[in-house]
Design an enzyme around this catalytic site. Structure first.
Site, mmCIF file in Angstrom:
data_model
loop_
_atom_site.group_PDB
_atom_site.id
_atom_site.type_symbol
_atom_site.label_atom_id
_atom_site.label_comp_id
_atom_site.label_asym_id
_atom_site.label_seq_id
_atom_site.Cartn_x
_atom_site.Cartn_y
_atom_site.Cartn_z
ATOM 1 N N SER A 83 0.821 -1.217 0.000
ATOM 2 C CA SER A 83 0.000 0.000 0.000
ATOM 3 C C SER A 83 0.853 1.264 0.000
ATOM 4 O O SER A 83 2.006 1.264 0.434
ATOM 5 C CB SER A 83 -0.904 0.027 1.229
ATOM 6 O OG SER A 83 -1.652 -1.164 1.314
HETATM 7 N N1 SAH Z 1 -0.336 -5.288 4.085
HETATM 8 C C1 SAH Z 1 0.318 -5.590 2.823
HETATM 9 C C2 SAH Z 1 -0.591 -5.263 1.664
HETATM 10 C C3 SAH Z 1 -0.684 -6.414 0.760
HETATM 11 S S1 SAH Z 1 -1.924 -6.346 -0.477
HETATM 12 C C4 SAH Z 1 1.669 -4.924 2.734
HETATM 13 O O1 SAH Z 1 2.034 -4.136 3.620
HETATM 14 O O2 SAH Z 1 2.411 -5.217 1.803
HETATM 15 C C5 SAH Z 1 -3.144 -7.430 0.189
HETATM 16 C C6 SAH Z 1 -2.743 -8.852 0.425
HETATM 17 O O3 SAH Z 1 -3.918 -9.540 0.850
HETATM 18 C C7 SAH Z 1 -2.219 -9.612 -0.769
HETATM 19 O O4 SAH Z 1 -0.952 -10.112 -0.468
HETATM 20 C C8 SAH Z 1 -3.226 -10.752 -0.963
HETATM 21 O O5 SAH Z 1 -2.642 -11.949 -1.389
HETATM 22 C C9 SAH Z 1 -3.808 -10.885 0.431
HETATM 23 N N2 SAH Z 1 -5.135 -11.509 0.497
HETATM 24 C C10 SAH Z 1 -6.161 -11.444 -0.380
HETATM 25 N N3 SAH Z 1 -7.221 -12.148 0.064
HETATM 26 C C11 SAH Z 1 -6.845 -12.678 1.260
HETATM 27 C C12 SAH Z 1 -7.492 -13.514 2.206
HETATM 28 N N4 SAH Z 1 -8.731 -13.976 2.030
HETATM 29 N N5 SAH Z 1 -6.819 -13.860 3.320
HETATM 30 C C13 SAH Z 1 -5.543 -13.437 3.532
HETATM 31 N N6 SAH Z 1 -4.877 -12.652 2.661
HETATM 32 C C14 SAH Z 1 -5.519 -12.278 1.540
#
Ligand code: SAH
Length: 229
Positions: A83
């Site tokens: 993000s």
């Molecule tokens: N907090 C992260 C943002 C990652 S983007 C950072 O600081 O980099 C969101 C993430 O959510 C992705 O890696 C995606 O694979 C994950 N995601 C999507 N659906 C999900 C679910 N049902 N349970 C766990 N993770 C999930």
């Protein structure tokens, strides 16, 4: 003699590149905090300090590293993103962490948000659905010495009942509705921050007070969708 001297200056040359590299990232990080975080109204001193401390570039793929401190989300592979720094700071500030909390994060991704949370709370429980991302994040977090972050591969929609209730919950992927298990696993007096919606998403702050759920819309946002297993 000449050979030795040459080798010595070569070592010096590389050492200065390494240290210059560090300085450059610190300068970029400081500028990010001033221009993107403080100027836009983030006030929590602890959040500001964490954003200054955590080396965001370590969580970004090498080819994007020079953009690590830019005012934008970045690709981390597998169609996922880390993000934008301001959104990380805003969501973290909304949790009002004081240091003793147990925090649940859904969507570990790069692990950057987990590291920020680990600076501000007692324990972080983070769930990632994509195995490859979870492994990568685990490795970086270990290298940086975080030992209060627990990473699990699984579907975050279900939360992590074994460690519930959580004082704070943060979701970094967008479901169409707030997953009921997360509301159940939120402690009394706890705070949940979550983007909700498909094309138009709203960042919501959810409070649990005397068993009641109070929801406030914060700002429109754009997150990757929450996937289901
Ligand atoms: N907090 C992260 C943002 C990652 S983007 C950072 O600081 O980099 C969101 C993430 O959510 C992705 O890696 C995606 O694979 C994950 N995601 C999507 N659906 C999900 C679910 N049902 N349970 C766990 N993770 C999930």
């Amino acid at each position: 003699m000449i050979k030795l001297k040459g080798r010595f200056s070569l070592i010096l040359f590389f050492l200065s590149i390494v240290s210059l590299g560090w300085d450059n990232f610190y300068i970029l990080r400081e500028r990010m905090v001033k221009e993107q975080i403080i100027k836009r109204g983030i006030k929590d001193d602890r959040v500001i300090k964490a954003m200054l401390k955590v080396p965001r570039h370590k969580f970004v793929p090498l080819k994007w590293q020079n953009f690590s401190y830019d005012d934008t989300p970045l690709p981390i592979g597998y169609q996922q993103t880390i993000s934008q720094p301001y959104i990380v700071a805003l969501m973290t500030e909304l949790l009002e962490l004081k240091g003793e909390e147990r925090v649940l994060e859904i969507g570990t991704g790069s692990g950057y948000q987990s590291a920020i949370l680990a600076e501000l709370a007692k324990g972080v429980y983070t769930i990632e659905i994509l195995e490859q991302l979870a492994f990568k994040a685990k490795k970086v977090l270990k290298e940086l010495g975080y030992n209060n972050i627990h990473v699990k591969i699984g579907d975050g929609f279900l939360g992590w009942p074994e460690y519930a209730p959580f004082d704070a919950i943060i979701v970094t992927c967008a479901p169409n509705e707030i997953p009921p298990p997360l509301l159940e696993q939120l402690a009394e007096g706890g705070r949940l921050v979550i983007p909700v919606g498909e094309h138009f998403q709203e960042l919501k702050l959810v409070l649990k007070k005397e068993g009641k759920i109070l929801t406030t819309d914060i700002i429109p946002v754009r997150f990757v969708p929450m996937l289901r297993r």
